[in-house]
Write a protein that holds these residues in place. Structure first.
Motif, PDB file in Angstrom:
ATOM      1  N   GLY A  58       0.819  -1.215   0.000  1.00  0.00           N
ATOM      2  CA  GLY A  58       0.000   0.000   0.000  1.00  0.00           C
ATOM      3  C   GLY A  58       0.850   1.261   0.000  1.00  0.00           C
ATOM      4  N   VAL A  59       1.909   1.285   0.840  1.00  0.00           N
ATOM      5  CA  VAL A  59       2.685   2.544   0.922  1.00  0.00           C
ATOM      6  C   VAL A  59       3.513   2.778  -0.342  1.00  0.00           C
ATOM      7  N   THR A  60       4.032   1.702  -0.953  1.00  0.00           N
ATOM      8  CA  THR A  60       4.809   1.940  -2.183  1.00  0.00           C
ATOM      9  C   THR A  60       3.887   2.318  -3.344  1.00  0.00           C
ATOM     10  N   ALA A  61       2.675   1.753  -3.359  1.00  0.00           N
ATOM     11  CA  ALA A  61       1.709   2.160  -4.395  1.00  0.00           C
ATOM     12  C   ALA A  61       1.342   3.626  -4.193  1.00  0.00           C
ATOM     13  N   ALA A  62       1.082   4.016  -2.937  1.00  0.00           N
ATOM     14  CA  ALA A  62       0.705   5.409  -2.659  1.00  0.00           C
ATOM     15  C   ALA A  62       1.839   6.360  -3.033  1.00  0.00           C
ATOM     16  N   LEU A  63       3.078   5.964  -2.724  1.00  0.00           N
ATOM     17  CA  LEU A  63       4.231   6.813  -3.083  1.00  0.00           C
ATOM     18  C   LEU A  63       4.312   6.984  -4.602  1.00  0.00           C
ATOM     19  N   THR A  64       4.173   5.863  -5.317  1.00  0.00           N
ATOM     20  CA  THR A  64       4.271   5.921  -6.784  1.00  0.00           C
ATOM     21  C   THR A  64       3.176   6.822  -7.359  1.00  0.00           C
ATOM     22  N   LEU A  65       1.959   6.666  -6.853  1.00  0.00           N
ATOM     23  CA  LEU A  65       0.849   7.483  -7.365  1.00  0.00           C
ATOM     24  C   LEU A  65       1.090   8.959  -7.056  1.00  0.00           C
ATOM     25  N   ALA A  66       1.539   9.231  -5.834  1.00  0.00           N
ATOM     26  CA  ALA A  66       1.774  10.632  -5.451  1.00  0.00           C
ATOM     27  C   ALA A  66       2.883  11.238  -6.310  1.00  0.00           C
ATOM     28  N   GLU A  67       3.924  10.447  -6.585  1.00  0.00           N
ATOM     29  CA  GLU A  67       5.009  10.947  -7.446  1.00  0.00           C
ATOM     30  C   GLU A  67       4.493  11.262  -8.853  1.00  0.00           C
ATOM     31  N   ARG A  68       3.411  10.588  -9.253  1.00  0.00           N
ATOM     32  CA  ARG A  68       2.826  10.848 -10.580  1.00  0.00           C
ATOM     33  C   ARG A  68       1.730  11.914 -10.520  1.00  0.00           C
ATOM     34  N   ASN A  69       1.665  12.583  -9.375  1.00  0.00           N
ATOM     35  CA  ASN A  69       0.668  13.649  -9.184  1.00  0.00           C
ATOM     36  C   ASN A  69      -0.773  13.163  -9.261  1.00  0.00           C
ATOM     37  N   ILE A  70      -1.003  11.900  -8.894  1.00  0.00           N
ATOM     38  CA  ILE A  70      -2.374  11.385  -8.832  1.00  0.00           C
ATOM     39  C   ILE A  70      -2.855  11.568  -7.387  1.00  0.00           C
ATOM     40  N   PRO A  71      -3.969  12.249  -7.177  1.00  0.00           N
ATOM     41  CA  PRO A  71      -4.476  12.398  -5.803  1.00  0.00           C
ATOM     42  C   PRO A  71      -4.768  11.018  -5.184  1.00  0.00           C
ATOM     43  N   VAL A  72      -4.180  10.768  -4.020  1.00  0.00           N
ATOM     44  CA  VAL A  72      -4.325   9.442  -3.410  1.00  0.00           C
ATOM     45  C   VAL A  72      -4.485   9.572  -1.901  1.00  0.00           C
ATOM     46  N   VAL A  73      -5.391   8.754  -1.364  1.00  0.00           N
ATOM     47  CA  VAL A  73      -5.601   8.695   0.095  1.00  0.00           C
ATOM     48  C   VAL A  73      -5.417   7.243   0.513  1.00  0.00           C
ATOM     49  N   LEU A  74      -4.510   7.011   1.464  1.00  0.00           N
ATOM     50  CA  LEU A  74      -4.298   5.651   1.983  1.00  0.00           C
ATOM     51  C   LEU A  74      -4.954   5.559   3.355  1.00  0.00           C
ATOM     52  N   ILE A  75      -5.777   4.528   3.536  1.00  0.00           N
ATOM     53  CA  ILE A  75      -6.376   4.338   4.867  1.00  0.00           C
ATOM     54  C   ILE A  75      -5.882   3.021   5.458  1.00  0.00           C
ATOM     55  N   GLU A  76      -5.533   3.082   6.717  1.00  0.00           N
ATOM     56  CA  GLU A  76      -4.967   1.935   7.429  1.00  0.00           C
ATOM     57  C   GLU A  76      -5.778   1.744   8.713  1.00  0.00           C
ATOM     58  N   LYS A  77      -6.260   0.513   8.925  1.00  0.00           N
ATOM     59  CA  LYS A  77      -7.137   0.288  10.091  1.00  0.00           C
ATOM     60  C   LYS A  77      -6.380   0.385  11.412  1.00  0.00           C
ATOM     61  N   GLY A  78      -5.073   0.099  11.388  1.00  0.00           N
ATOM     62  CA  GLY A  78      -4.261   0.176  12.606  1.00  0.00           C
ATOM     63  C   GLY A  78      -3.153   1.191  12.408  1.00  0.00           C
ATOM     64  N   SER A  79      -1.909   0.709  12.456  1.00  0.00           N
ATOM     65  CA  SER A  79      -0.758   1.595  12.255  1.00  0.00           C
ATOM     66  C   SER A  79      -0.003   1.167  11.009  1.00  0.00           C
TER      67      SER A  79
ATOM     68  N   ASN B 128       4.993  13.440   1.895  1.00  0.00           N
ATOM     69  CA  ASN B 128       5.741  14.604   1.400  1.00  0.00           C
ATOM     70  C   ASN B 128       5.446  14.878  -0.073  1.00  0.00           C
ATOM     71  N   LYS B 129       5.120  13.809  -0.814  1.00  0.00           N
ATOM     72  CA  LYS B 129       4.808  13.978  -2.250  1.00  0.00           C
ATOM     73  C   LYS B 129       3.340  14.306  -2.477  1.00  0.00           C
ATOM     74  N   GLY B 130       2.549  14.365  -1.400  1.00  0.00           N
ATOM     75  CA  GLY B 130       1.157  14.797  -1.568  1.00  0.00           C
ATOM     76  C   GLY B 130       0.096  13.783  -1.193  1.00  0.00           C
ATOM     77  N   ALA B 131       0.502  12.553  -0.841  1.00  0.00           N
ATOM     78  CA  ALA B 131      -0.503  11.554  -0.442  1.00  0.00           C
ATOM     79  C   ALA B 131      -1.082  11.924   0.921  1.00  0.00           C
ATOM     80  N   THR B 132      -2.354  11.609   1.117  1.00  0.00           N
ATOM     81  CA  THR B 132      -2.964  11.726   2.455  1.00  0.00           C
ATOM     82  C   THR B 132      -2.982  10.331   3.054  1.00  0.00           C
ATOM     83  N   ILE B 133      -2.545  10.211   4.288  1.00  0.00           N
ATOM     84  CA  ILE B 133      -2.552   8.896   4.953  1.00  0.00           C
ATOM     85  C   ILE B 133      -3.291   9.031   6.277  1.00  0.00           C
ATOM     86  N   ILE B 134      -4.245   8.135   6.485  1.00  0.00           N
ATOM     87  CA  ILE B 134      -5.032   8.164   7.724  1.00  0.00           C
ATOM     88  C   ILE B 134      -4.871   6.803   8.410  1.00  0.00           C
ATOM     89  N   GLN B 135      -4.418   6.820   9.650  1.00  0.00           N
ATOM     90  CA  GLN B 135      -4.329   5.574  10.418  1.00  0.00           C
ATOM     91  C   GLN B 135      -5.560   5.440  11.304  1.00  0.00           C
TER      92      GLN B 135
END
Ligand SMILES: Cc1cc2nc3c(=O)[nH]c(=O)nc-3n(C[C@H](O)[C@H](O)[C@H](O)COP(=O)(O)OP(=O)(O)OC[C@H]3O[C@@H](n4cnc5c(N)ncnc54)[C@H](O)[C@@H]3O)c2cc1C
Length: 431
Positions: A29-50, A174-181
């Protein structure tokens, strides 16, 4: 006790919309989110725990081509390159070291098995070679066993699972992804036959595409949508020693132990010849799809029927968006380690390299691994749920390939040229 790992401060507020929602903050999930953010695709990652708290911080950290399925080698090669550049890419240490992996053989037949892998994959794993007992001793001095030989790949490596995911998630933000734990995805929503959002425990987020990277929970999440992902759980126990002298920086796997240096100077050790296989309802439902694996891998499985069956049975398999889900009841899968297996590993290793006889245990833990019938992951679209891509079922070896697998998932979402041919990872192979 929960596995020690680097904790990350993430965002608090769930946005009302984005382009892509990633479910799950493991390595995929985090490497996919990083890749998408680097491509300027708006992305939100949600994680049920940490972030990284399940398999991705609990694994051994091996990044290997050695003994990998030939079809999985292009992804492993692509991942090697990504790991080599990861610290620079994310601006933080991920503990990557290219110090080789060696699989020891205690019998001629095991050595012949390693040799057949070598012959079948010669062009895909350049640099892999067989070693004699003398060559093993040169590289790992102080041993007592006489080995039939070993399979060795100097270009393999390791990274540190207790920091890698966290570091990558910081870079993604830092590249623009939103991450919510502490935010579980409950259900998907659809409009005109296509995905239009994800309902979370904190409300709905609208999006066009979803990546499910939920590790061992992916089968349950998909099951609620009527899709069967045929993964079964196994539990692998691990220990870490306090800092100590050791015989090598190479990561070494024998039939009944493995060890590799941890960044703090200790060693991470496991009983490589056994994992716990707790029976669950899923074994009754889809065990038949794994029958070949049971036949060939029976000696590695500690099959158990007990509390795991009933705990699993108590967790819901169907729910709607208004109901609390299993993802909220179990924030982090934290199984008890099998201390007998860990002690066996330490004893077996101490017999082979006596320097380990005096090792002190600093920490032990276990992790639940999601295994597919052919031990390859699924990285693909789900045809019956347009807008959904899944990357799960990494079968105990997805940390090493993680950065390339996350990128492949991002490529599929963006319809970009895939980093490798996705054909081995098609979902349809199980239908
Ligand atoms: C003991 C052990 C040793 C291993 N050794 C190695 C090794 O040496 N090398 C190697 O390559 N691999 C190894 N592996 C395998 C490797 O750890 C996994 O293949 C890899 O970490 C899988 O990453 P993932 O992102 O798919 O899953 P995970 O890391 O499990 O992440 C999935 C995340 O999704 C979250 N999630 C699930 N459902 C929801 C939901 N509904 N809403 C929000 N969040 C959700 C979970 O909380 C979890 O954090 C090992 C695994 C274990 C357990």
């Amino acid at each position: 006790m929960t596995k020690q790992l680097m904790r990350v401060t993430t965002h608090d507020q769930l946005p009302s919309s984005t382009e892509v929602v990633v479910i799950g903050g493991g390595i995929i999930g985090v490497t996919a989110a990083l890749t998408l953010a680097e491509r300027n695709i708006p992305v939100v990652l949600i994680e049920k725990g940490s972030i990284g708290a399940e398999q991705s911080s609990r694994n051994l950290g091996w990044i290997r081509k050695t003994s990998r399925h030939a079809q999985d080698l292009p992804l492993a090669q692509a991942a090697d390159e990504l790991w080599q550049n990861m610290a620079k890419r994310v601006g933080l240490d991920v503990g990557y070291r290219q110090q080789g992996i060696m699989f020891l053989a205690n019998t001629e037949s095991l050595l012949a098995w390693h040799e057949s892998w070598l012959n079948a994959t010669a062009t895909l794993a350049p640099g892999s070679r067989l070693l004699s007992n003398r060559e093993i001793e040169e590289r790992i001095p102080g041993g007592r066993e006489k080995w039939a030989g070993a399979l060795y790949t100097p270009s393999d490596g390791r990274a540190e699972p207790d920091i890698a995911c966290s570091a990558i998630s910081i870079a993604a933000m830092n590249k623009g992804a939103t991450i919510i734990q502490q935010c579980a995805a409950r259900t998907l929503s659809f409009s005109a036959g296509k995905i239009s959002g994800v309902v979370t425990e904190r409300g709905e987020i609208h999006c066009r595409q979803v990546l499910l990277a939920g590790g061992a929970w992916s089968r349950r999440f998909l099951g609620n949508t009527g899709v069967s992902l045929p993964t079964l759980p196994v539990i692998c126990s691990v220990l870490r020693t306090t800092p100590m002298d050791g015989p090598t920086e190479i990561a070494v796997g024998a039939p009944d132990f493995s060890f590799r240096r941890h960044r703090d100077g200790g060693f991470i050790i496991t009983q490589r010849g056994k994992v716990d296989a707790p029976i669950t309802l899923d074994h009754l439902k889809i065990g038949w799809q794994h029958r070949q694996q049971f036949r060939t891998g029976r000696q590695y499985l500690n099959v158990r029927f007990g509390s795991h069956f009933f705990n699993d049975l108590r967790l819901a398999r169907r729910w709607n968006s208004q109901q609390q889900t299993p993802f909220e009841s179990v924030r982090t899968l934290n199984p008890e380690p099998n201390r007998q297996l860990n002690q066996d590993a330490l004893n077996n290793l101490g017999r082979a390299w006596p320097i380990f006889s005096g090792a002190c245990i600093a920490e032990d833990w276990a992790g639940v691994i999601d295994v597919t019938p052919d031990s390859l992951p699924v990285i693909d679209y789900v045809d019956s749920l347009p807008g959904l891509t899944i990357a799960c079922g990494f079968s105990g070896h997805g940390f090493g390939t993680g950065p390339a697998a996350g990128q492949l998932a991002a490529d599929l979402i963006c319809q970009d040229t895939p980093i490798v041919d996705p054909a081995p990872y098609r979902f349809t192979r199980f239908h």
